[in-house]
Design an enzyme around this catalytic site. Structure first.
Site, short mmCIF file in Angstrom:
data_model
loop_
_atom_site.label_atom_id
_atom_site.label_comp_id
_atom_site.label_asym_id
_atom_site.label_seq_id
_atom_site.Cartn_x
_atom_site.Cartn_y
_atom_site.Cartn_z
CG ASP A 108 2.93 -1.01 -2.43
OD1 ASP A 108 3.83 -0.90 -3.25
OD2 ASP A 108 2.58 -2.11 -1.92
CD GLU A 181 0.18 -4.39 -8.79
OE1 GLU A 181 1.19 -5.08 -8.64
OE2 GLU A 181 0.10 -3.50 -9.66
CG HIS A 225 2.72 -8.36 -5.66
ND1 HIS A 225 2.15 -7.65 -6.67
CD2 HIS A 225 3.68 -7.56 -5.14
CE1 HIS A 225 2.73 -6.45 -6.75
NE2 HIS A 225 3.67 -6.38 -5.84
CG ASN A 286 8.02 -2.91 -2.21
OD1 ASN A 286 8.86 -2.12 -1.78
ND2 ASN A 286 7.12 -2.58 -3.12
O1 13P Z 1 5.79 -5.91 -3.66
C1 13P Z 1 5.16 -5.88 -2.63
C2 13P Z 1 4.34 -4.70 -2.28
O2 13P Z 1 4.36 -3.77 -3.31
C3 13P Z 1 5.20 -6.99 -1.63
O3 13P Z 1 5.21 -8.23 -2.25
P1 13P Z 1 5.11 -9.57 -1.37
O4 13P Z 1 3.76 -9.56 -0.75
O5 13P Z 1 5.30 -10.68 -2.33
O6 13P Z 1 6.18 -9.49 -0.34
O1 G3H Z 2 0.92 -4.96 -4.08
C1 G3H Z 2 1.30 -5.66 -3.21
C2 G3H Z 2 1.16 -5.41 -1.78
O2 G3H Z 2 1.31 -6.66 -1.17
C3 G3H Z 2 -0.16 -4.74 -1.41
O3 G3H Z 2 -1.12 -5.66 -1.17
P1 G3H Z 2 -2.63 -5.22 -0.83
O4 G3H Z 2 -3.14 -4.53 -2.02
O5 G3H Z 2 -3.31 -6.55 -0.58
O6 G3H Z 2 -2.59 -4.36 0.39
ZN ZN Z 3 2.28 -3.55 -10.87
ZN ZN Z 4 4.62 -4.64 -5.25
#
Ligand code: 13P
Ligand code: G3H
Ligand code: ZN
Ligand code: ZN
Length: 358
Positions: A108, A181, A225, A286
């Site tokens: 990710d 994120e 997110h 996602n």
């Molecule tokens: O985009 C995401 C991970 O990259 C997930 O987003 P959400 O946590 O809002 O579902």
């Molecule tokens: O970027 C969004 C994803 O939900 C990843 O979250 P995280 O960095 O808390 O693992």
């Molecule tokens: Zn970004």
């Molecule tokens: Zn994301």
């Protein structure tokens, strides 16, 4: 005909990833990408996909990767995130075939400050390629959306040139996903950055397409997110249609939907928003926050319901000498979280039309 007539079960790499996304685009469905943090969550995602006969995307964030390796490890040079991502990849590779579903194995968001994590994963991909003629992962995301468009494209080009020869897919972000994120806080970015312009998407397409066809774009359409109270997030998935139309025109009208688009911040979205996004060429959505919550629900309910069996190792309402081992064994209570996670992954698949696709 189904997905398994096009690609095999197990982790997909190289052109098989594109074949899967092409089929999804053609058949107007998309595949959820679920963030996992452990073998338990990864297995639950695979179990859901197996039960409903669907391909699936499993992804690890930088923080999720570190967690996979163990929060007790130092991560000052991204060493835990690298080790955890590699461990997650090997785990998924080892069990995916047993579940009988095609899997896209992805990493990710990677912001500029996290590039050492990306470098470490790429080295692992190259080493794996030397031995197996394919990379360890299916794909990786670069997220330079905080930087200028020029720099974003330049860094993507540089990495993509190294990824193409070993059959890795690249996902990139242009325009910003709001919320948070990996310690990058985007909750205060200006509104315009949350909605990418067609010209910017085209600039990315043009630059990367010179290097190879296996890439996708996370263009922002108000995505955030996390999950907030209704009305806080204004998603405009119809804008994605404009990016496709702009690309089609630039390409002389020959290709209907030239872009592979990615929907970030899938949690909390309405069925209607998801449907519009898929209609406009989103092939991957996602989901993290909603599946995190789903994992908790089963465990939470179990603990509340069985509280009197969990207070001591011996002794419960059935007798002072009764052992409680079969309640506190993690295979019992963690399994309850897996079950509710399985159901939430199935729901995401259903929302995206990704059911009975094998
Ligand atoms: O985009 C995401 C991970 O990259 C997930 O987003 P959400 O946590 O809002 O579902
Ligand atoms: O970027 C969004 C994803 O939900 C990843 O979250 P995280 O960095 O808390 O693992
Ligand atoms: Zn970004
Ligand atoms: Zn994301």
């Amino acid at each position: 005909m189904g997905v398994l007539d096009i690609v095999p079960a197990g982790v997909l790499t190289g052109d098989n990833v594109r074949k899967l996304f092409d089929y999804a685009k053609e058949q107007k469905f998309a595949i959820p990408a679920i963030n996992v943090t452990s073998s338990s969550t990864a297995n639950a995602v695979l179990e859901a996909a197996r039960d409903i006969k669907a391909p699936i995307i499993i992804q690890v964030s930088q923080g999720g990767s570190a967690y996979f390796a163990g929060k007790g490890l130092a991560n000052d040079k991204q060493q835990a995130s690298i080790a955890g991502a590699v461990a997650a990849a090997h785990h998924v590779r080892t069990v995916a075939k047993a579940y009988g579903v095609p899997v896209v194995l992805h990493s990710d968001h990677c912001a500029k400050k996290l590039l050492p994590w990306f470098d470490g994963m790429l080295e692992a991909d190259e080493a794996y390629f030397k031995e197996h003629q394919e990379p360890l992962f299916s794909s990786h995301m670069l997220d330079l959306s905080e930087d200028s468009k020029e720099e974003n494209i330049e860094i993507c080009e540089k990495y993509f040139k190294r990824m193409v020869p070993i059959g890795l897919w690249l996902e990139m972000e242009i325009g910003i996903t709001g919320g948070e994120e990996d310690g990058v806080d985007n909750s205060d970015v200006d509104n315009a950055s949350l909605y990418t312009q067609p010209e910017d998407v085209w600039d990315v397409y043009e630059a990367l397409n010179k290097i190879g066809p296996n890439f996708s774009i996370a263009a922002a359409f108000g995505n955030v997110h996390g999950v907030y109270k209704p009305g806080n997030v204004k998603l405009h998935p119809e804008l994605l249609g404009k990016h496709q139309a702009y690309g089609k025109e630039k390409l002389g009208g020959k290709v209907e939907q030239p872009l592979y688009l990615v929907f970030h911040g899938g949690s909390g979205s309405t069925k209607e928003e998801i449907k519009t996004a898929v209609g406009n060429g989103v092939v991957k959505m996602n989901v993290d926050t909603d599946t995190q919550f789903a994992y908790l629900v089963g465990i939470r309910d179990f603990v509340f319901k069985k509280k009197d069996y969990l207070l001591t190792q011996v002794g419960n309402p059935e007798g002072a000498d009764k052992p409680n081992k079969k309640f506190y064994d993690p295979r019992v209570w963690v399994r309850e979280g897996e079950k509710t996670l399985v159901e939430r992954v199935k729901e995401a698949c259903a929302d995206l039309g990704n059911v009975g696709r094998l």
